[in-house]
Design an enzyme around this catalytic site. Structure first.
Site, mmCIF file in Angstrom:
data_model
loop_
_atom_site.group_PDB
_atom_site.id
_atom_site.type_symbol
_atom_site.label_atom_id
_atom_site.label_comp_id
_atom_site.label_asym_id
_atom_site.label_seq_id
_atom_site.Cartn_x
_atom_site.Cartn_y
_atom_site.Cartn_z
ATOM 1 C CG ASP A 1 8.069 5.653 9.292
ATOM 2 O OD1 ASP A 1 6.975 5.056 9.322
ATOM 3 O OD2 ASP A 1 8.957 5.402 8.460
ATOM 4 C CB ALA B 1 14.077 -4.243 12.245
HETATM 5 C C1 GLA Z 1 8.446 3.198 5.430
HETATM 6 C C2 GLA Z 1 8.266 4.674 5.168
HETATM 7 C C3 GLA Z 1 6.848 5.115 5.501
HETATM 8 C C4 GLA Z 1 5.804 4.215 4.842
HETATM 9 C C5 GLA Z 1 6.153 2.741 5.067
HETATM 10 C C6 GLA Z 1 5.241 1.822 4.302
HETATM 11 O O1 GLA Z 1 8.358 2.940 6.784
HETATM 12 O O2 GLA Z 1 9.176 5.414 5.939
HETATM 13 O O3 GLA Z 1 6.676 6.467 5.132
HETATM 14 O O4 GLA Z 1 5.682 4.516 3.484
HETATM 15 O O5 GLA Z 1 7.482 2.442 4.716
HETATM 16 O O6 GLA Z 1 3.957 1.879 4.784
#
Ligand code: GLA
Length: 385
Positions: A179, A132
């Site tokens: 993240d 999601a």
């Molecule tokens: C995913 C990746 C992150 C980041 C986002 C976009 O969540 O895991 O490292 O690049 O996309 O901002």
């Protein structure tokens, strides 16, 4: 209307503990918890040495662990049909298929970092919707990592790096580190400003002042290993190469506008303008000025739709309808190609926004979306008891 409940951490920990005992015949010795995240702004800037501003969710993954005396590793999830079983020496880059790669990849990465881990039994349960755009993968990596480090009595200093190695090297998703950083270092009541160039993290207190951060999962599942994400990253690296800078963090908009290739120019323009929008958002938040956030989120969403080309009809609909129904700011969030939107909604308009988005999705023939209240929460930790 479906609002995803984060559940009570103590109850969820008790339930994963008892599911573990049922499955493996003995209770776990440690339970780790790590949250999903919603990124307020700063999309696809992390792997460009940029700035991001995520919030850790109250929705988390729980991992129960018990060490073994042999080299066997067993991992099961209450969300997945297929458990994984193997031995320590079988785990490494490219060797584990599917969801289990995120979990056992962390075990591999922590061992690579010098942690003396043996075989282990693991069971995970999650309240983070999967696929999601809310970092269920980082929540899984970090929940398992916390539990494993706790078995050794070790601190979490190596956890962010281990989660990143699990994802980029074992699973092979070329993601940028936002993240795992917020899953570990998230702070209750705050967003986390992460500077991916310096590695510095700064909590930005969120005075919501009568607003709710409302996340809408479009239920268009996104995958970070299927090429779209990687090709955006490759375009950004190509732009940096042509501009002669290490990352797009160092590029000026003027230089970007002079790039010859239209696609590469648009990708780089998104990144450079998005980094500035993170700064602008932080300034607006410092002044508790949520109204100023509206145009910034709007520009961010348009940049992702037209320059970076990672939105989709469901995300565009969720964002537009949220604003029509009273949100002061809304944009798509996360890696894109599906996933979720985030909206800042006056508390008294939350129901109306959810209903309006649900109705619009019915009209468009989209799947029913899920909604989450993104109460800014703390990062990973051991659940006592
Ligand atoms: C995913 C990746 C992150 C980041 C986002 C976009 O969540 O895991 O490292 O690049 O996309 O901002």
């Amino acid at each position: 209307m479906t609002l995803v409940d984060p559940g009570d951490p103590a109850e969820l920990a008790a339930s994963v503990r008892s599911a573990f005992a049922d499955r493996y015949g003995e209770p776990p010795t440690s339970i780790g918890r790590a949250p999903g995240r919603v990124n307020l702004i700063g999309e696809h800037t992390d792997y460009n040495g940029g700035l991001v501003l995520p919030v850790a969710l109250p929705h988390a993954t729980y991992a129960a662990a018990r060490p073994r005396e042999d080299e066997v590793v067993r991992v099961a999830s209450l969300q997945e049909d297929q458990p994984w079983e193997g031995s320590l020496d079988r785990i490494g880059p490219g060797s584990v298929e599917g969801w289990a790669g995120y979990a056992v990849g962390v075990l591999w990465a922590l061992r690579e970092a010098g942690h003396d881990l043996t075989g282990v039994d693991l069971l995970v349960d999650s309240r983070v919707p999967l696929g999601a755009g809310l970092s269920s993968s980082a929540a899984l990596e970090c929940a398992v990592g916390v539990a494993l480090l706790d078995l050794l009595g070790a601190g979490t200093d190596d956890l962010v790096a281990a989660g990143i190695r699990a994802e980029t090297e074992v699973v092979g998703a070329p993601t940028g580190g936002m993240d795992q950083t917020v899953a570990v270092r998230g702070v209750e009541g705050a967003a986390l400003l992460i500077d991916l160039e310096s590695g510095e993290t700064t909590p930005v207190p969120l005075d919501l002042a009568g607003h709710t951060l409302l996340v809408t999962d479009t239920r268009v599942a996104h995958e970070l290993t299927d090429g779209g994400y990687g090709s955006r990253r490759a375009d950004c690296e190509e732009a940096a190469r042509q501009l002669g800078v290490a990352t797009l963090r160092a590029a000026t908009l003027e230089a970007v506008e002079a790039l010859a290739d239209d696609r590469v120019r648009r990708r780089a323009r998104h990144v450079v303008t998005e980094i500035q929008r993170v700064r602008d958002t932080v300034a607006a938040l410092a002044a508790d000025d949520w109204d100023a956030v509206g145009p910034i989120f709007d520009a961010s969403h348009r940049s992702m739709r037209t320059d970076f080309e990672i939105s989709c009809p469901e995300l565009d609909c969720a964002v537009a309808v949220a604003v029509q129904a009273g949100a002061v700011a809304a944009r798509m969030t996360g890696g894109g190609f599906g996933g979720s939107s985030v909206a800042v909604v006056p508390d008294e308009r939350v129901e109306a926004v959810m209903r309006a988005v649900d109705a619009a999705f019915v009209l468009e023939g989209f799947r029913s979306p899920l909604h989450l209240r993104a109460v800014p929460s703390a990062g990973a930790g051991v659940v006592p008891g």
